[in-house]
Design an enzyme around this catalytic site. Sequence first.
Site: not given
Length: 606
Positions: A2, A27, A74, A98-99, A479, A483, A486, A502, A601
């Site tokens: 947030c 963010r 958020w 925020n939190g 990564e 990406k 996401e 495996h 973010k």
Amino acid sequence: MCGIVGILGGKSVATDLVDALRRLEYRGYDSAGIATVENGHLDRRRAEGKLRNLETRLIAEPLSGRTGIGHTRWATHGRPIERNAHPHMSAKVSVVHNGIIENFRELKERLTAKGHVFETDTDTEAVVHLITDGMQNGLDSISAVREALDQLRGAFALGIIFAGEDDLMIAARQGSPLAIGHGRGEMYLGSDAIALAPFTDAITYLEEGDWAVMRRAGAEVFDRDGAPVTRPLVKSVASSLLVDKGNHRHFMAKEIHEQPEVISHTLSNYLDMANGRVSIPDLGIDLATVPRVTISACGTAYYAGLVGKYWIERYARVPVEIDIASELRYREAPLPEGGLALFVSQSGETADTLATLRYARANGQRIASIVNVRTSTIARESDAVLPTLAGPEIGVASTKAFTCQLSALACLAIALGRARGAISEEQEQELVSALIEVPRLISTMLVDETPYVELAHLLSKARDVLYLGRGLSYPLALEGALKLKEISYIHAEGYAAGELKHGPIALIDEAVPVIVVAPEDDLLEKTISNVQEVAARGGQIVLISNADPEKIGCELAAHIKIPDAHPLTYPLISAVPVQLLAYHTAVLMGTDVDQPRNLAKSVTVE
């Protein structure tokens, strides 16, 4: 997560609040709102979705107060609908947060029993009613906040305004970052100095447990015990930074193309290019005798740390333990006496990473951090900082911050290797020369993105995508998969190529693209055998490599050629293709590239 802003201004603040919130869009958020004090009363406007929806609301129903707070939410508690959007308010007080208030259910039950009526599903509303309850019991605004803060458990950054108090705003910080901006006859509040950049470059960062009484004439800061404290006034560089897309369609595209420049800046901070030497900040520990390096991070920064593990063990011959920050401290890992703990974070505010840093400090470790924000909490709580010079990264999916983290880690590995005698002066010069070449090599890869546009048509049709790599390429496979999922929302997984038999090989058929990161190194032959196993099962192979495709011995769906380079630098170079593949696939699919759904973010709460 947030975003919080606040302004004690000399004129109507609504437009400036929205502009400040726009600078915090990176963010991630799902709703937005502002509240102001108008003629002694509190009023607010909120909207689901993007800031443009809030702006439309404000055109139809303007706010004119000179004191206000704003928020991009958020969602954590309650669906992302207008009713749950911030600011939350009663007739007496309005709050942005925020939190996570961990004991909000207990507070809600107690306050409901006293007659308070809750209208949302959020944890934040408990703060509103808690402060209101104190004021109804005869406390003034400041005392009511102080009493409420003592009852809150969890992580929070708070901005609070009051009916009938045009020249008062209260800020509080526990576990989530918060900055106060100083102007001429005006004061500002923000989750991030970037939000305040248009108004001021004079910033005070609240420390853990701090709360502040803000008026237009200035701010008084108190610690968690209520004692007045002095926090330094620092000059923020955020105001000199241009945060726009330039000629690019998305911030992510711009940031991918900025990598040659920002990698060069980061390397210049650590390399004596004329003499082929590495010079890192004094970590306050004898590098020659470090018994172990413990690396911890989250998300993309964790994958950077995983590359760092390979580099440090290979070039410095120091054992490295690495774990996700949210796991390391909870398993109560034993840490060796005299050990070095290294924390990697773009924002320097990642809650799990910060908590693990404190665990490592309590266990006697020397603390070093690799961060992009030198004024961040992680940086301030470290014994030494290895900064990345990436500049603001607005796209939620990290690109240039990742490669700058890799650049700093490579320099640290070389420095450790020289200090321990694991590499010679000539080898150091060879490795430095290899790093110096990286910006130029990446520039050549950004000239033509046509192959990625074409490949996007293949990937966009897939339900599942596998990424494979060995050695230093394994973290790049992880990564790459991160990406893609996401920003395109396609399910993707990264695997060590040797693990194919495996389990993952069961997933492969003609509908599954397999992205193989396989530069021409000592492990190429091993990777080729895995590629042939994929081909035998009809998988569509996309090879990212500088090797001759003829060596692979099977049909490829595509070959993305990377330049020849020193093996040390292949993770930096291979990062660009996996970024571009994800980017162009997401663009083709029409997703929100810079602000993908459900993501933030900077993850400033657990």
